[in-house]
Write a protein that holds these residues in place. Structure first.
Motif, PDB file in Angstrom:
ATOM      1  N   GLU A 141       0.872  -1.171   0.000  1.00  0.00           N
ATOM      2  CA  GLU A 141       0.000   0.000   0.000  1.00  0.00           C
ATOM      3  C   GLU A 141       0.915   1.229   0.000  1.00  0.00           C
ATOM      4  OE1 GLU A 141      -2.566   2.543  -0.477  1.00  0.00           O
ATOM      5  OE2 GLU A 141      -3.320   0.497  -0.376  1.00  0.00           O
ATOM      6  N   GLY A 143      -0.201   4.492  -0.964  1.00  0.00           N
ATOM      7  CA  GLY A 143      -0.925   5.755  -1.004  1.00  0.00           C
ATOM      8  C   GLY A 143      -1.168   6.421   0.333  1.00  0.00           C
ATOM      9  N   VAL A 147       3.264  12.869  -0.843  1.00  0.00           N
ATOM     10  CA  VAL A 147       3.451  12.807  -2.291  1.00  0.00           C
ATOM     11  C   VAL A 147       4.955  12.801  -2.552  1.00  0.00           C
ATOM     12  CG1 VAL A 147       3.087  14.014  -4.468  1.00  0.00           C
ATOM     13  CG2 VAL A 147       1.282  14.001  -2.737  1.00  0.00           C
ATOM     14  N   ARG A 154       6.377   9.398  -8.264  1.00  0.00           N
ATOM     15  CA  ARG A 154       4.946   9.729  -8.362  1.00  0.00           C
ATOM     16  C   ARG A 154       4.266   8.856  -9.420  1.00  0.00           C
ATOM     17  NH1 ARG A 154       7.148  14.921  -8.012  1.00  0.00           N
ATOM     18  NH2 ARG A 154       6.816  15.281 -10.243  1.00  0.00           N
ATOM     19  N   ARG A 157       3.973   5.339  -7.923  1.00  0.00           N
ATOM     20  CA  ARG A 157       2.930   5.298  -6.892  1.00  0.00           C
ATOM     21  C   ARG A 157       1.543   5.280  -7.522  1.00  0.00           C
ATOM     22  NH1 ARG A 157       1.369  10.640  -4.279  1.00  0.00           N
ATOM     23  NH2 ARG A 157       0.897  10.803  -6.480  1.00  0.00           N
ATOM     24  N   ASP A 158       1.337   6.110  -8.534  1.00  0.00           N
ATOM     25  CA  ASP A 158       0.028   6.195  -9.176  1.00  0.00           C
ATOM     26  C   ASP A 158      -0.328   4.906  -9.911  1.00  0.00           C
ATOM     27  OD1 ASP A 158      -0.102   8.767  -8.188  1.00  0.00           O
ATOM     28  OD2 ASP A 158       0.235   9.742 -10.115  1.00  0.00           O
ATOM     29  N   GLY A 161      -0.865   2.067  -7.369  1.00  0.00           N
ATOM     30  CA  GLY A 161      -2.131   2.270  -6.663  1.00  0.00           C
ATOM     31  C   GLY A 161      -3.331   1.850  -7.493  1.00  0.00           C
TER      32      GLY A 161
END
Length: 186
Positions: A141, A143, A147, A154, A157-158, A161
């Protein structure tokens, strides 16, 4: 209904792999451990070694991160349970297969890379359902923190996610681990 999918998620060192292993061990069935990590430095080699030492010797280890859906029929012939550890590393490896400048990459190229990864996951889920095997997937996990400062983090992560969301929607059960304690979400 076909195969069963269990997703175990949590932060770094939250106990998610240990919990996933305990689920597989509790079934007392023939387990295939599907490892997605690439041992790129001494730290990762040590981590992989410790993971191998902690799981039962009777489990069979398969390694890979690309086209995992093609492995499912073969694994099903010899095993009843798959423990896939981990989706996050799989996403990382698939991202880094791309020869791009992550600082200057366009949103269109990012979207194309994400679609390729999503396609891999959709095919994997389909293969699990068709082969009627139980797959326990481990993921991170990402998120819940700040940021990330740099662009590639980034982007990662996006993508990770959204991949986690896709798997969670399709999963039969989802667990979130915190400090070694699993909580059932679905």
């Amino acid at each position: 209904m076909g195969g069963r999918i269990t997703l175990v998620t949590g932060g770094a060192r939250s106990g998610k792999s240990n919990y996933a292993e305990s689920l597989a061990k509790a079934e007392k069935k023939n387990v295939a451990y599907l490892a997605t990590a690439i041992p790129f430095d001494e730290g990762m080699k040590d981590r992989i070694k410790k993971h191998k030492e902690s799981r039962p010797k009777i489990w069979t280890t398969y390694e890979g991160y690309n086209d995992l859906y093609k492995m499912i029929p073969k694994i099903k012939r010899e095993h009843e349970v798959i423990l896939l550890d981990c989706i996050t590393i799989m996403v990382t490896n698939l991202m880094f297969e791309e020869d791009v400048n992550w600082d200057k990459i366009s949103h269109e190229v990012i979207d194309n890379i994400e679609e390729k990864i999503k396609d891999q996951i959709i095919k994997l889920i389909k293969a699990i359902r068709e082969e009627d095997i139980w797959c326990i997937m481990v993921t991170n996990e990402l998120g819940m923190g700040i940021v990330p400062e740099n662009r590639i983090s980034r982007i990662f992560r996006d993508i990770a996610g959204r991949i986690n969301q896709l798997i969670a929607r399709e999963a039969d059960e989802v667990y979130f681990t915190v400090s070694g304690i699993p909580m059932r979400l679905k």
